[in-house]
Motif scaffolding. Structure first.
Motif, PDB file in Angstrom:
ATOM      1  N   GLU A 444      43.330  49.530  30.847  1.00 48.74           N
ATOM      2  CA  GLU A 444      41.610  48.928  30.865  1.00 48.74           C
ATOM      3  C   GLU A 444      41.641  47.340  30.650  1.00 48.74           C
ATOM      4  N   GLU A 445      42.387  46.598  30.315  1.00 51.63           N
ATOM      5  CA  GLU A 445      42.477  45.333  29.170  1.00 51.63           C
ATOM      6  C   GLU A 445      43.541  44.605  30.330  1.00 51.63           C
ATOM      7  N   THR A 446      44.778  44.824  30.613  1.00 50.95           N
ATOM      8  CA  THR A 446      45.831  44.466  31.173  1.00 50.95           C
ATOM      9  C   THR A 446      45.454  45.075  32.828  1.00 50.95           C
ATOM     10  N   ARG A 447      44.109  45.470  33.005  1.00 52.75           N
ATOM     11  CA  ARG A 447      43.452  45.905  34.987  1.00 52.75           C
ATOM     12  C   ARG A 447      42.262  44.543  34.514  1.00 52.75           C
ATOM     13  N   VAL A 448      41.614  44.474  33.963  1.00 50.01           N
ATOM     14  CA  VAL A 448      40.930  42.917  33.701  1.00 50.01           C
ATOM     15  C   VAL A 448      41.928  41.696  33.835  1.00 50.01           C
ATOM     16  N   ALA A 449      42.908  41.575  33.637  1.00 46.98           N
ATOM     17  CA  ALA A 449      43.937  40.555  33.752  1.00 46.98           C
ATOM     18  C   ALA A 449      44.543  40.446  35.450  1.00 46.98           C
ATOM     19  N   LEU A 450      44.826  41.562  35.580  1.00 48.66           N
ATOM     20  CA  LEU A 450      45.514  41.795  37.043  1.00 48.66           C
ATOM     21  C   LEU A 450      44.344  41.617  37.647  1.00 48.66           C
ATOM     22  N   VAL A 451      43.509  41.019  37.628  1.00 48.52           N
ATOM     23  CA  VAL A 451      42.011  41.182  39.098  1.00 48.52           C
ATOM     24  C   VAL A 451      42.136  40.019  38.431  1.00 48.52           C
ATOM     25  N   LEU A 452      42.043  39.560  37.620  1.00 47.76           N
ATOM     26  CA  LEU A 452      41.647  38.064  37.505  1.00 47.76           C
ATOM     27  C   LEU A 452      43.014  37.110  37.584  1.00 47.76           C
ATOM     28  N   THR A 453      43.656  37.271  37.658  1.00 44.64           N
ATOM     29  CA  THR A 453      45.102  36.344  37.889  1.00 44.64           C
ATOM     30  C   THR A 453      45.504  35.959  39.434  1.00 44.64           C
ATOM     31  N   PRO A 454      45.814  36.755  40.138  1.00 39.05           N
ATOM     32  CA  PRO A 454      45.277  36.437  41.499  1.00 39.05           C
ATOM     33  C   PRO A 454      44.123  35.144  41.713  1.00 39.05           C
ATOM     34  N   LEU A 455      43.304  35.252  41.202  1.00 36.19           N
ATOM     35  CA  LEU A 455      42.623  33.428  41.804  1.00 36.19           C
ATOM     36  C   LEU A 455      43.383  33.080  41.253  1.00 36.19           C
ATOM     37  N   TRP A 456      44.038  32.463  40.488  1.00 39.47           N
ATOM     38  CA  TRP A 456      45.361  31.147  39.714  1.00 39.47           C
ATOM     39  C   TRP A 456      45.710  31.537  41.632  1.00 39.47           C
ATOM     40  N   PHE A 457      46.180  32.104  42.458  1.00 38.38           N
ATOM     41  CA  PHE A 457      47.529  32.382  43.715  1.00 38.38           C
ATOM     42  C   PHE A 457      45.944  31.581  44.539  1.00 38.38           C
ATOM     43  N   ILE A 458      45.033  32.015  44.716  1.00 37.65           N
ATOM     44  CA  ILE A 458      44.239  31.874  45.557  1.00 37.65           C
ATOM     45  C   ILE A 458      43.856  30.514  45.849  1.00 37.65           C
ATOM     46  N   ALA A 459      43.629  29.674  44.486  1.00 37.01           N
ATOM     47  CA  ALA A 459      43.879  28.445  43.864  1.00 37.01           C
ATOM     48  C   ALA A 459      45.003  27.564  45.067  1.00 37.01           C
ATOM     49  N   LEU A 460      46.201  28.239  44.461  1.00 37.53           N
ATOM     50  CA  LEU A 460      47.115  27.435  44.510  1.00 37.53           C
ATOM     51  C   LEU A 460      47.758  27.172  46.423  1.00 37.53           C
ATOM     52  N   ALA A 461      47.186  28.214  46.705  1.00 37.77           N
ATOM     53  CA  ALA A 461      47.871  28.226  48.170  1.00 37.77           C
ATOM     54  C   ALA A 461      45.954  26.908  48.859  1.00 37.77           C
ATOM     55  N   VAL A 462      45.036  27.771  47.872  1.00 42.51           N
ATOM     56  CA  VAL A 462      44.276  26.239  49.129  1.00 42.51           C
ATOM     57  C   VAL A 462      44.754  25.491  49.034  1.00 42.51           C
ATOM     58  N   VAL A 463      45.170  24.790  47.939  1.00 38.37           N
ATOM     59  CA  VAL A 463      45.370  23.106  47.440  1.00 38.37           C
ATOM     60  C   VAL A 463      47.190  23.032  48.169  1.00 38.37           C
ATOM     61  N   TRP A 464      47.932  23.952  47.602  1.00 28.43           N
ATOM     62  CA  TRP A 464      48.861  23.374  49.349  1.00 28.43           C
ATOM     63  C   TRP A 464      48.648  23.585  50.981  1.00 28.43           C
ATOM     64  N   ARG A 465      47.913  24.272  50.407  1.00 28.58           N
ATOM     65  CA  ARG A 465      47.476  24.271  52.427  1.00 28.58           C
ATOM     66  C   ARG A 465      46.690  23.433  52.690  1.00 28.58           C
ATOM     67  N   LEU A 466      45.552  22.548  51.778  1.00 26.77           N
ATOM     68  CA  LEU A 466      45.088  21.595  52.269  1.00 26.77           C
ATOM     69  C   LEU A 466      45.371  20.002  52.332  1.00 26.77           C
ATOM     70  N   ARG A 467      46.574  20.054  51.037  1.00 30.98           N
ATOM     71  CA  ARG A 467      48.206  18.837  50.504  1.00 30.98           C
ATOM     72  C   ARG A 467      49.002  18.851  50.956  1.00 30.98           C
ATOM     73  N   PHE A 468      49.368  19.869  50.963  1.00 27.54           N
ATOM     74  CA  PHE A 468      51.407  19.598  50.926  1.00 27.54           C
ATOM     75  C   PHE A 468      51.809  20.975  51.819  1.00 27.54           C
ATOM     76  N   ALA A 469      50.911  21.265  52.849  1.00 29.19           N
ATOM     77  CA  ALA A 469      51.846  22.078  54.383  1.00 29.19           C
ATOM     78  C   ALA A 469      51.760  21.019  55.042  1.00 29.19           C
ATOM     79  N   GLY A 470      53.138  21.175  55.303  1.00 30.56           N
ATOM     80  CA  GLY A 470      53.679  20.725  56.527  1.00 30.56           C
ATOM     81  C   GLY A 470      54.582  19.035  56.123  1.00 30.56           C
TER      82      GLY A 470
END
Length: 483
Positions: A444-470
């Protein structure tokens, strides 16, 4: 040389820094430093403080769990070592991730490892406050002492990398002495048939006689893997220190090849000694089993001694965190993925600006502690988040290695330090890490982290797409430096 392979840049010429600064990180870490950094990285605070809970969950099967994950990490470290020695200008695994996989991989690796160690170092600082409070008994004074320690660690990192190496050398040495002492005391108690106050006679048969090797079944065995992942965070630290190693061709292979032996000694033998003195089902999950063994042996000051050991262990982890985050931020700035001011080196050849920012962020430990009763739950959540982030880092290292073999087959064939079973073992390790993610979803405890952690990668993907892609990474060549 094959058609898809290009000659690697000369390892003897340092890459230029942004803005024309051609100074490079100093290679001041000796073999002595690297060997102890490697040992210290493989011995986390979790071994001293969390092993009681791990034993109560898994019993003797905990030993097998540590052996398996240790074996997988050995192949990760071998892959990392081969790529570092392929091009000595790689400052960290973010560099070869960018080179082998693509610019996005360097961006994701650098920022993920940076936040991993900021969070982990902050968590260790919370633990240190508690360790100081064990002696002082005043939380505010303990916080002041911890803040002073953090400033001292930051100051030592700002001076020279050699001083960081010296601190880690002594921190690791304290942990090593404590563990060896435990193993020797446990062996003595077993061979002499020591009887505890409750009538329990020390015996190695406890490793299989109390419900077998897997007394809690598959569920307990898998729970041990969850705890082991966090315990091994920091094993990859020798990769971060590689750019400042005096003789990498000698020190890196030696440190990496010794990992299996160190895991056997510092994890398997230590935990086996604990479970031979006290049956696994009588080990309290609420206290350090190290303290319990020394108490049984009649060491009156056991609690204070072990409190000192775990304090130095947490200090070591925080020190490593400050070092790692600063080098990652330095590398990100060096490739154009962070402000160029963080790529500037001081007169002592250390990334001072990156150090100051990374060290300052570790102070988030203090307002978190002031929140009150949720500190321990927050610490457990941070541990779970850290485990998921480090699985991502370890996986990217293996993906980078697979790409390295495809891009530089001749370099791999001629390498003196190669991964055993290089054709199939990287895939085995990746499948294993994927299985670890599935295991984390069971609790249960690690499942919460497993749900929250992808938010970090989504944020990185957005920044990469807007600022650095290409946009290509800003990587200076020696020729450019001369211009």
């Amino acid at each position: 040389m094959t058609g898809n392979e290009t000659a690697p840049p000369s390892p003897d010429v340092p890459a230029a820094r942004p803005g024309g600064d051609v100074r490079a990180l100093n290679r001041e870490l000796s073999n002595r430093h690297i060997q102890l950094i490697a040992i210290g990285g493989a011995i986390g605070t979790g071994l001293f403080m969390g092993s009681g809970k791990a034993i109560s969950l898994a019993g003797p099967s905990l030993l097998l769990a540590y052996l398996i994950i240790g074996l997988m990490l050995f192949f990760v470290m071998r892959a990392m070592g081969e790529m570092f020695l392929h091009d000595l200008r790689f400052k960290s695994f973010q560099d070869f991730s960018r080179e082998m996989i693509g610019p996005w991989a360097g961006f994701f690796t650098g920022w993920t490892y940076w936040v991993l160690w900021v969070v982990t170092a902050a968590a260790e600082m919370i633990a240190i406050i508690g360790y100081f409070d064990f002696w002082i008994g005043n939380l505010n004074v303990s916080m002041i002492c911890t803040a002073a320690l953090l400033l001292a660690l930051l100051g030592s990192n700002l001076l020279t990398v050699k001083l960081f190496g010296e601190l880690e050398f002594w921190f690791a040495l304290i942990k090593i002495i404590a563990i060896i002492a435990l193993i020797l005391v446990g062996a003595y108690m077993v061979t002499t048939g020591f009887t505890s106050p409750d009538g329990t006679v020390a015996s190695v048969t406890y490793l299989w006689s109390h419900g077998g090797v897997f007394p809690t079944g598959l569920t307990g065995f898998l729970a041990a893997f969850q705890l082991a992942i966090f315990s091994f965070i920091g094993t990859e630290l020798i990769g971060t220190a590689a750019a400042e190693t005096a003789d990498p061709h000698k020190t890196l292979p030696k440190a990496i090849n010794a990992i299996p032996v160190r895991i056997i000694i510092f994890y398997v033998l230590a935990l086996a000694a604990i479970m031979a003195v006290t049956p696994w089902d009588r080990v309290s999950p609420e206290m350090s089993p190290f303290v319990n063994v020394f108490n049984l042996a009649g060491l009156v000051a056991a609690a204070s001694v072990m409190n000192f050991v775990v304090l130095t262990s947490a200090s070591s982890s925080s020190n490593s965190g400050i070092f790692s985050t600063s080098r990652m931020l330095y590398g990100l700035a060096d490739t154009g993925y962070a402000s160029k001011r963080f790529a500037r080196l001081s007169g002592r050849h250390v990334p001072a600006n990156a150090l100051v920012l990374s060290g300052a962020l570790v102070f988030i430990a203090f307002p978190v502690l002031k929140i009150g009763g949720t500190v321990m739950r927050a610490f457990q959540l941070i541990s779970s988040v850290s485990s998921i982030l480090v699985l991502f880092i370890w996986s990217l290292i293996m993906v980078a290695y697979i790409m390295y073999r495809r891009k530089f087959p001749q370099a791999h064939a001629q390498a003196s330090f190669r991964v055993p079973g290089a054709v199939f073992m990287p895939w085995v390790v990746l499948v294993f890490f994927l299985g670890m993610i599935a295991i984390l979803a069971l609790d249960e405890e690690t499942r919460v982290a497993l749900v929250l952690t992808p938010l970090w990668f989504i944020a990185l993907a957005v920044v990469w797409r807007l600022r650095f892609a290409g946009r290509p990474a800003v990587v200076k060549t020696p020729a450019a430096a001369a211009d």
